[in-house]
Motif scaffolding. Sequence first.
Motif, short mmCIF file in Angstrom:
data_model
loop_
_atom_site.label_atom_id
_atom_site.label_comp_id
_atom_site.label_asym_id
_atom_site.label_seq_id
_atom_site.Cartn_x
_atom_site.Cartn_y
_atom_site.Cartn_z
N ARG A 1 33.29 -12.88 36.35
CA ARG A 1 33.31 -12.80 34.89
C ARG A 1 32.83 -11.44 34.39
O ARG A 1 33.25 -10.98 33.33
CB ARG A 1 32.44 -13.91 34.28
CG ARG A 1 32.87 -15.31 34.66
CD ARG A 1 32.08 -16.36 33.92
NE ARG A 1 32.37 -16.35 32.49
CZ ARG A 1 31.80 -17.17 31.62
NH1 ARG A 1 30.91 -18.04 32.02
NH2 ARG A 1 32.11 -17.12 30.34
N TYR B 1 34.81 -10.87 25.59
CA TYR B 1 35.53 -11.80 26.47
C TYR B 1 37.00 -11.42 26.51
O TYR B 1 37.59 -11.04 25.49
CB TYR B 1 35.37 -13.24 26.00
CG TYR B 1 33.96 -13.78 26.15
CD1 TYR B 1 33.49 -14.19 27.38
CD2 TYR B 1 33.11 -13.86 25.05
CE1 TYR B 1 32.20 -14.69 27.53
CE2 TYR B 1 31.82 -14.36 25.18
CZ TYR B 1 31.38 -14.76 26.42
OH TYR B 1 30.10 -15.24 26.56
N GLY C 1 38.78 -16.07 29.36
CA GLY C 1 37.54 -15.54 29.92
C GLY C 1 36.29 -16.14 29.31
O GLY C 1 35.25 -16.20 29.96
N ASP D 1 36.26 -19.65 30.80
CA ASP D 1 36.48 -19.54 32.24
C ASP D 1 37.43 -20.64 32.72
O ASP D 1 37.14 -21.39 33.65
CB ASP D 1 35.17 -19.58 33.00
CG ASP D 1 35.20 -18.68 34.24
OD1 ASP D 1 36.27 -18.12 34.52
OD2 ASP D 1 34.17 -18.55 34.91
#
Length: 203
Positions: A23, A72, A109, A112
């Motif tokens: 991440r 993100y 993102g 996730d």
Amino acid sequence: MNCLVAAVWVCLAPTAGAEKADRDKPMNVEADALRYDDLKQTSVFTGNVVLTKGTILIRGARLEVRQDPQGYQFGVVTGEPGKRAFFRQKREGLDEFIEGEGERIDYDGRADVVKFITQAQLRRYQGATLNDEFNAGVIVYNNLTDVFTLDGAPLAGAPGSVGQPGAPAGRVRAMLTPKKDSAAPVPPATDLRATPALGGASR
């Protein structure tokens, strides 16, 4: 009436999740062409697209990436006509990988979560050995919980229905390999000492 949709929820064991460090890794992309919009924070890559982000590998014909104010990243990758886009990621702390394909792959993102759309397939490898395989119309894989959901392909004759590899229309199909029992613990080694005589005490 809307076509019936078959769904199944599956949790991989042991729970491990995807590689957590992915991440925070930078996203690297190679392609034949790029169109970048700084105002909208979007990038569109076209032609032989290859994306890497830590252990994540994504391949396709077109990739659109955007980034929100919190940093993100979100991506949508599509395959060439008649082909599917590809996704691969290592599982945390294990010699296991998740691979998936679909005509379209959405990567979120923030949550996730990876979604494989149309002719979706998900595979789990232990080392180089294929353990589990799933086929469906749509597969949603949650990297944080290692839980994924399969929705059946549209029924034959329904609007937008297409054949799914290995999964009849309106159904999902799964191949699950039994988990092997853990080997019995080996007792700790003990030092061997020579004895002057065998048998009982000397007479």
